[in-house]
Design an enzyme around this catalytic site. Sequence first.
Site, PDB file in Angstrom:
ATOM      1  CG  HIS A 173       3.491   0.762 -21.957  1.00 21.50           C
ATOM      2  ND1 HIS A 173       4.371   0.370 -20.966  1.00 21.50           N
ATOM      3  CD2 HIS A 173       4.256   1.291 -22.959  1.00 21.50           C
ATOM      4  CE1 HIS A 173       5.612   0.653 -21.350  1.00 21.50           C
ATOM      5  NE2 HIS A 173       5.576   1.207 -22.551  1.00 21.50           N
ATOM      6  CG  HIS A 222       2.308  -6.090 -19.693  1.00 22.75           C
ATOM      7  ND1 HIS A 222       2.350  -6.142 -18.319  1.00 22.75           N
ATOM      8  CD2 HIS A 222       2.832  -4.882 -20.040  1.00 22.75           C
ATOM      9  CE1 HIS A 222       2.876  -5.022 -17.852  1.00 22.75           C
ATOM     10  NE2 HIS A 222       3.178  -4.240 -18.878  1.00 22.75           N
TER      11      HIS A 222
END
Length: 263
Positions: A173, A222
Site C-alpha cells: 500500500h 504492517h
Amino acid sequence: MGDRGSKTGDAAGDVAGDAASSAARGATARESGGPPVRAVLASVWPGLLLVLVGVVGFVLLLDAVRDQEDLWRLDDPLLAWMVAHRTPVATSVLTVVTNVFGPFVLPVLVAVGCVVWARRTRTWWEPGLLAGAMVLATLVSTVLKAVIARPRPPEVSMVVAGVERSFSFPSGHTIGAATLLLVGGYLVWHRHHDARVLAVWTVASVLVIGTVALSRLYLGYHFLTDVLAGLSLAVAVLGVVVAVSRVHDLVVSRAEAPAGVGR
C-alpha cells in the site's frame, strides 16, 4: 617534370579530401546515433542519485529487520501503542484510506486517471510513464515480499484478522501510494515547472503518503519498517522515472535543434 609535380599535388589533394569527407561522415554518423555518453550521464545523474538513496534506505531497513536492531526495535512498541489507542471514528476513516490505496481500487483509479490525462494533453508519454512506474513498483514489491517472507503482525493486532494473506515487508500500500504521488507530481511539475505545482506536490505527498502509511500501522497490518521500506522503494522508482524522462528530453531537444546547432 612540372606535369609530374602537378599530378602528385592533385593526388595528395584527393587523398586529403577523401580523408576529410570520411571524417565528416563519421562525425555525422556519431551525431545521428544519439546523444553522447557524457551528455546522457550529465542528464540522468539526479535520477541515479534517487535510485541510490532509495536502494540504500531499503537495504538498511532490511538489515535492521534481519538483525533485529535499530528501527526494528520500534516495530512492536509502536504497533502496540496504535492498537491501544484505536477509536471507532479513526478506524472507519483509515479503513477507507487503506481500501482506496489497496490492490483492487488503486489500479482502477490509476488506469482511469492515465486515460483522462492522455486525452486532455493529447500525449501518452507522461501517463505512460506513470502507469509504467506503478507496474514496476507492484512487481518489485511482490517479488521482494516473496523473497524476504517476513510474517505479518499477529492477527490479534489486526482490525480484521486474516484479511491480509501476503507477506509484510515491504508495504505494498505504501509503495503504491508513494509511487503515485511522487511520480505523478514530478511529471506534472516537469511539464509546467511552476513553483505552485511544486508546493502542492510536496504538501500532498507528505499528507497522502503519511496517511496511507499510518493506516497500515494503525489497522495492525504492517510494522514501521515495512512502510518505510515501501517508501524507500518508491523513491528508487521515482529515480528511474526521472532518469528516463531526462534522457527523453535530451533526445527530443537534439532532434528538434536546427542543423549545426550545439555541434
